[in-house]
Design a protein around this motif. Sequence first.
Motif, short mmCIF file in Angstrom:
data_model
loop_
_atom_site.label_atom_id
_atom_site.label_comp_id
_atom_site.label_asym_id
_atom_site.label_seq_id
_atom_site.Cartn_x
_atom_site.Cartn_y
_atom_site.Cartn_z
N MET A 39 16.23 9.90 -0.65
CA MET A 39 16.43 10.50 0.66
C MET A 39 17.84 10.24 1.17
N VAL A 40 18.26 11.08 2.10
CA VAL A 40 19.49 10.86 2.85
C VAL A 40 19.15 10.98 4.33
N PRO A 85 20.15 -11.50 25.02
CA PRO A 85 19.45 -12.76 25.33
C PRO A 85 18.51 -12.68 26.53
N GLU A 86 18.70 -11.68 27.40
CA GLU A 86 17.81 -11.50 28.55
C GLU A 86 16.65 -10.56 28.20
N PHE A 87 16.51 -10.23 26.92
CA PHE A 87 15.44 -9.37 26.43
C PHE A 87 15.51 -7.95 26.97
N HIS A 88 16.71 -7.49 27.26
CA HIS A 88 16.92 -6.09 27.62
C HIS A 88 17.19 -5.30 26.34
N ASN A 89 16.49 -4.20 26.18
CA ASN A 89 16.64 -3.39 24.98
C ASN A 89 17.54 -2.19 25.25
N ARG A 90 18.44 -1.92 24.33
CA ARG A 90 19.29 -0.75 24.41
C ARG A 90 19.31 -0.05 23.06
N SER A 91 19.43 1.23 23.08
CA SER A 91 19.41 2.00 21.84
C SER A 91 20.48 3.07 21.88
N ARG A 92 21.19 3.22 20.77
CA ARG A 92 22.21 4.25 20.65
C ARG A 92 22.05 4.93 19.29
N GLN A 93 22.42 6.19 19.20
CA GLN A 93 22.33 6.87 17.92
C GLN A 93 23.48 7.85 17.74
N VAL A 94 23.71 8.19 16.49
CA VAL A 94 24.77 9.15 16.16
C VAL A 94 24.24 10.09 15.08
N THR A 95 24.61 11.36 15.18
CA THR A 95 24.22 12.35 14.17
C THR A 95 25.41 12.60 13.25
N LEU A 96 25.16 12.56 11.96
CA LEU A 96 26.21 12.69 10.96
C LEU A 96 26.47 14.15 10.61
N GLU A 97 27.72 14.46 10.34
CA GLU A 97 28.03 15.80 9.84
C GLU A 97 27.55 15.96 8.41
N ARG A 98 27.65 14.88 7.62
CA ARG A 98 27.19 14.90 6.25
C ARG A 98 26.13 13.82 6.06
N PRO A 99 24.90 14.19 5.71
CA PRO A 99 23.85 13.20 5.49
C PRO A 99 24.27 12.18 4.42
N THR A 100 23.75 10.96 4.53
CA THR A 100 24.17 9.91 3.62
C THR A 100 23.06 8.92 3.36
N ASN A 101 23.17 8.17 2.28
CA ASN A 101 22.32 7.00 2.04
C ASN A 101 23.19 5.83 1.60
#
Length: 211
Positions: free
Chosen positions: A149-150, A161-177
Motif C-alpha cells: 500500500m501507499v 503534558p496537560e493531556f490536550h490532544n491536537r491533530s494535524r494532517q497533510v495530503t501528499l501530491e505523490r502517494p508514498t510508503n
Amino acid sequence: EVGLTISVGVSFNRAFAKLGSDYKKPDGTTVFSRENFKQRVWTLPANTLLYVGKRASDRLNRLGVRTIGELAACDPAFIHSILGKNGDLLLRYARGEDEPVRSFYAEREVKSVGNSMTFAHNLLGADECRMGITALCDNVGRRLRKRGMVCQTVQLGIRDPEFHNRSRQVTLERPTNSTRTLIDLSMQLLLINLATDSLPAIALGMEAVEK
C-alpha cells in the motif's frame, strides 16, 4: 477455574448474538440461526431487542407492536415517522439485517495504517520528538510496504503534558510508503503547528491513510 459463569449468544449478526447472550442466564448458550430466528426471535418481546429502551418500548406498545416479529412486519416509512432514525435501525435489527458477524481471521479491507506510543518521559525538544516520530513512522512504513500500500494523507496526533490532544494532517501530491518521507512530513506537521519551546509531549501518534 475461577468459578465464574458466562452466557453466550451465537448468531449470524451482532444484534441477535447480543439478544442470545441475554436469553439464558446464567451459564447458557443460545443459537439464533438463519433457519430458526423467525420462530425463536420474533416471538420475544420487542423491548428485549438491542436499543429498544423504555421510551421506544412505550411508543411501540401504544401502537400495538409488542413482539420483535410485529416490529419486523411494520412498514418502514411508518416506523420512521414514529421513531425517526432509531426506528430505521430497530427495524433492521428485528429483520435480522444487522451487520454480520465475521471471523476474527477473515480478511479485512485496510483503509488506514496507524501507530501511537506513550513514552516513559516527556519528550523535550525537536530532537527527542524526532526520535519518537521515527519509531512510529518506521512501524507504519513497514506495514504499508508489507501490504503493498501507499498513503496519500499523513496525520499526526499530539498529546501534551496537560493531556490536550491536537491533530494535524497533510495530503501528499505523490502517494508514498517511504519511512523517510513519513518522518519528514510528520516533523513538518509538528514544527509548523507548535512553537519550539512548547514541544514537550507525553504521546505521539501518526496514521497513514490510503485514499
